[in-house]
Design a protein around this motif. Structure first.
Motif, PDB file in Angstrom:
ATOM      1  N   PRO A   1      -2.356  20.621  56.631  1.00  0.00           N
ATOM      2  CA  PRO A   1      -2.445  19.268  57.199  1.00  0.00           C
ATOM      3  C   PRO A   1      -1.460  19.124  58.358  1.00  0.00           C
ATOM      4  N   PRO A   2      -1.868  18.492  59.453  1.00  0.00           N
ATOM      5  CA  PRO A   2      -0.946  18.352  60.602  1.00  0.00           C
ATOM      6  C   PRO A   2       0.354  17.641  60.249  1.00  0.00           C
ATOM      7  N   LEU A   3       0.255  16.629  59.364  1.00  0.00           N
ATOM      8  CA  LEU A   3       1.456  15.874  58.992  1.00  0.00           C
ATOM      9  C   LEU A   3       1.322  15.425  57.543  1.00  0.00           C
ATOM     10  N   LYS A   4       2.356  15.684  56.759  1.00  0.00           N
ATOM     11  CA  LYS A   4       2.385  15.195  55.388  1.00  0.00           C
ATOM     12  C   LYS A   4       3.830  14.933  55.006  1.00  0.00           C
ATOM     13  N   GLY A   5       4.024  14.096  53.994  1.00  0.00           N
ATOM     14  CA  GLY A   5       5.389  13.815  53.576  1.00  0.00           C
ATOM     15  C   GLY A   5       5.458  12.784  52.475  1.00  0.00           C
ATOM     16  N   VAL A   6       6.668  12.426  52.139  1.00  0.00           N
ATOM     17  CA  VAL A   6       6.939  11.396  51.139  1.00  0.00           C
ATOM     18  C   VAL A   6       7.974  10.450  51.724  1.00  0.00           C
ATOM     19  N   TYR A   7       7.981   9.227  51.191  1.00  0.00           N
ATOM     20  CA  TYR A   7       8.957   8.248  51.681  1.00  0.00           C
ATOM     21  C   TYR A   7       9.343   7.313  50.543  1.00  0.00           C
ATOM     22  N   SER A   8      10.441   6.614  50.729  1.00  0.00           N
ATOM     23  CA  SER A   8      10.871   5.613  49.754  1.00  0.00           C
ATOM     24  C   SER A   8      10.922   4.262  50.448  1.00  0.00           C
TER      25      SER A   8
ATOM     26  N   GLY B   1       1.470   9.949  63.318  1.00  0.00           N
ATOM     27  CA  GLY B   1       2.579   9.341  62.614  1.00  0.00           C
ATOM     28  C   GLY B   1       2.085   8.309  61.615  1.00  0.00           C
ATOM     29  N   TYR B   2       3.021   7.505  61.116  1.00  0.00           N
ATOM     30  CA  TYR B   2       2.694   6.507  60.108  1.00  0.00           C
ATOM     31  C   TYR B   2       3.225   5.140  60.527  1.00  0.00           C
ATOM     32  N   ARG B   3       2.411   4.120  60.275  1.00  0.00           N
ATOM     33  CA  ARG B   3       2.879   2.737  60.323  1.00  0.00           C
ATOM     34  C   ARG B   3       3.012   2.275  58.882  1.00  0.00           C
ATOM     35  N   TYR B   4       4.196   1.816  58.519  1.00  0.00           N
ATOM     36  CA  TYR B   4       4.447   1.368  57.162  1.00  0.00           C
ATOM     37  C   TYR B   4       4.324  -0.150  57.084  1.00  0.00           C
ATOM     38  N   THR B   5       3.860  -0.641  55.943  1.00  0.00           N
ATOM     39  CA  THR B   5       3.681  -2.086  55.789  1.00  0.00           C
ATOM     40  C   THR B   5       5.010  -2.821  55.619  1.00  0.00           C
ATOM     41  N   GLY B   6       6.047  -2.078  55.326  1.00  0.00           N
ATOM     42  CA  GLY B   6       7.381  -2.656  55.203  1.00  0.00           C
ATOM     43  C   GLY B   6       8.427  -1.653  55.636  1.00  0.00           C
ATOM     44  N   LEU B   7       9.673  -1.944  55.375  1.00  0.00           N
ATOM     45  CA  LEU B   7      10.756  -1.069  55.795  1.00  0.00           C
ATOM     46  C   LEU B   7      10.865   0.128  54.848  1.00  0.00           C
ATOM     47  N   VAL B   8      10.962   1.313  55.426  1.00  0.00           N
ATOM     48  CA  VAL B   8      11.130   2.553  54.672  1.00  0.00           C
ATOM     49  C   VAL B   8      12.591   2.980  54.797  1.00  0.00           C
ATOM     50  N   SER B   9      13.213   3.285  53.684  1.00  0.00           N
ATOM     51  CA  SER B   9      14.635   3.641  53.739  1.00  0.00           C
ATOM     52  C   SER B   9      14.858   5.084  54.150  1.00  0.00           C
ATOM     53  N   ALA B  10      13.898   5.988  53.834  1.00  0.00           N
ATOM     54  CA  ALA B  10      14.008   7.396  54.214  1.00  0.00           C
ATOM     55  C   ALA B  10      12.636   8.047  54.060  1.00  0.00           C
ATOM     56  N   SER B  11      12.419   9.132  54.807  1.00  0.00           N
ATOM     57  CA  SER B  11      11.176   9.888  54.658  1.00  0.00           C
ATOM     58  C   SER B  11      11.452  11.369  54.876  1.00  0.00           C
ATOM     59  N   HIS B  12      10.667  12.194  54.173  1.00  0.00           N
ATOM     60  CA  HIS B  12      10.769  13.645  54.258  1.00  0.00           C
ATOM     61  C   HIS B  12       9.377  14.183  54.575  1.00  0.00           C
ATOM     62  N   ASN B  13       9.259  14.963  55.634  1.00  0.00           N
ATOM     63  CA  ASN B  13       7.934  15.307  56.148  1.00  0.00           C
ATOM     64  C   ASN B  13       7.847  16.765  56.585  1.00  0.00           C
ATOM     65  N   GLU B  14       6.604  17.227  56.744  1.00  0.00           N
ATOM     66  CA  GLU B  14       6.307  18.527  57.338  1.00  0.00           C
ATOM     67  C   GLU B  14       5.219  18.347  58.391  1.00  0.00           C
ATOM     68  N   ALA B  15       5.444  18.938  59.560  1.00  0.00           N
ATOM     69  CA  ALA B  15       4.451  18.895  60.639  1.00  0.00           C
ATOM     70  C   ALA B  15       3.957  20.309  60.925  1.00  0.00           C
ATOM     71  N   ARG B  16       2.636  20.455  60.947  1.00  0.00           N
ATOM     72  CA  ARG B  16       1.992  21.713  61.360  1.00  0.00           C
ATOM     73  C   ARG B  16       1.174  21.400  62.604  1.00  0.00           C
TER      74      ARG B  16
END
Length: 281
Positions: A257-264, A12-27
């Motif tokens: 990649p096991p996990l990839k995505g984008v976030y805002s 998973g991901y630890r973000y340095t601040g608050l993320v409003s949304a994320s879109h991801n793919e897990a393999r």
């Protein structure tokens, strides 16, 4: 008789601040193949997400998911029980003439393409071409080419980044499993031998105790065409066996990649990974 393994993959991901949304793919779901039977599998995501599961073009199971609520951490846990049987270590065999046929090349063109990620550089391309010229059969050339890679490139954790190109790995003479596979793919394709990337897991011990949880790792190996797809693990210099769990296949790492995505939201994030493997029987 197969080997029964339980794999727990936390990432998973630890973000340095608050993320409003994320879109991801897990393999992260093991493949069902003739040599590998998936007895049970589940994927847990926190925060709760909308999910859609499909099989991609290459035959890898993908879970696409969207987290629409604010979050500062994303946790993805895949838990799978798999029975792994004997894998093909030697193919039926193929001749150079068959690899050179237009119809064969057209069928396997995607696993013959040399992208910038797997381009091995001029020196290794020359070595591969010479092996193809000197070896009577493609399988012999595979052994010779991978042998040269292992002679030159040492397995050194932390020596490269995910985007390091194969040609650079050849120059610095160090890399990790992904790098050794990328070098192998580029070199084999340079010799006209179709080859593909395989992602998965490997048990770190050759003599594990049944029921004992071991800290495992995500791993990569390759498969080359010898009348059938035949596995080869350049890092460990073995044919993948019943301690290898296959998850994805593709042209290179960037297809699996096991996990990839984008976030805002925040500017940066930190990826974490933990794998546990248990022999159940």
């Amino acid at each position: 008789m197969g080997r029964q393994l339980r794999v727990v993959h936390r990432t998973g991901y630890r973000y340095t601040g608050l993320v409003s949304a994320s879109h991801n793919e897990a393999r992260m779901t093991p493949r069902a193949t003739r040599e590998q039977f998936v007895q049970a599998t589940r994927l847990d995501i926190n925060p709760v997400a909308w999910t859609h599961t499909f099989t991609d073009y290459w035959g890898t199971s993908v879970t696409a998911f969207e987290v629409a609520e604010p979050h500062q951490r994303l946790d993805v846990v895949a838990v799978s029980t798999v029975e792994v049987g004997d894998r093909l270590a030697v193919g039926p065999g193929v001749e150079w003439a068959e690899l050179a046929e237009d119809s064969f090349i057209d069928k396997h063109i995607e696993m013959l393409a040399i992208s910038e990620h797997v381009d091995p550089g001029a020196e290794l391309r020359r070595i591969a071409t010479e092996a193809a010229r000197d070896c009577a059969r493609p399988a012999e050339a595979v052994a010779a080419i991978i042998g040269r890679i292992r002679e030159r490139v040492a397995y050194v954790p932390g020596s490269t980044q995910v985007n390091t190109r194969a040609a650079d790995v050849w120059e610095i003479q160090a890399g990790v499993c992904q790098d050794l596979v990328h070098l192998g793919l580029g070199a084999l394709r340079s010799a006209g031998i179709p080859a593909r990337y395989v992602s998965g897991y490997v048990m770190p011990s050759a003599t594990p105790v049944v029921g004992e949880v071991r800290v495992g790792e995500s791993h990569a190996w390759l498969q080359y065409w010898d009348g059938a797809w035949v596995g080869l693990d350049p890092t460990n210099d073995v044919a993948p066996g019943d301690f290898h769990v296959e998850v994805g296949v593709g042209r290179d790492y960037f297809d699996v990649p096991p996990l990839k995505g984008v976030y805002s939201g925040t500017e940066s994030s930190d990826l974490f990974v933990e794998v546990e493997i248990t022999v159940l029987g």
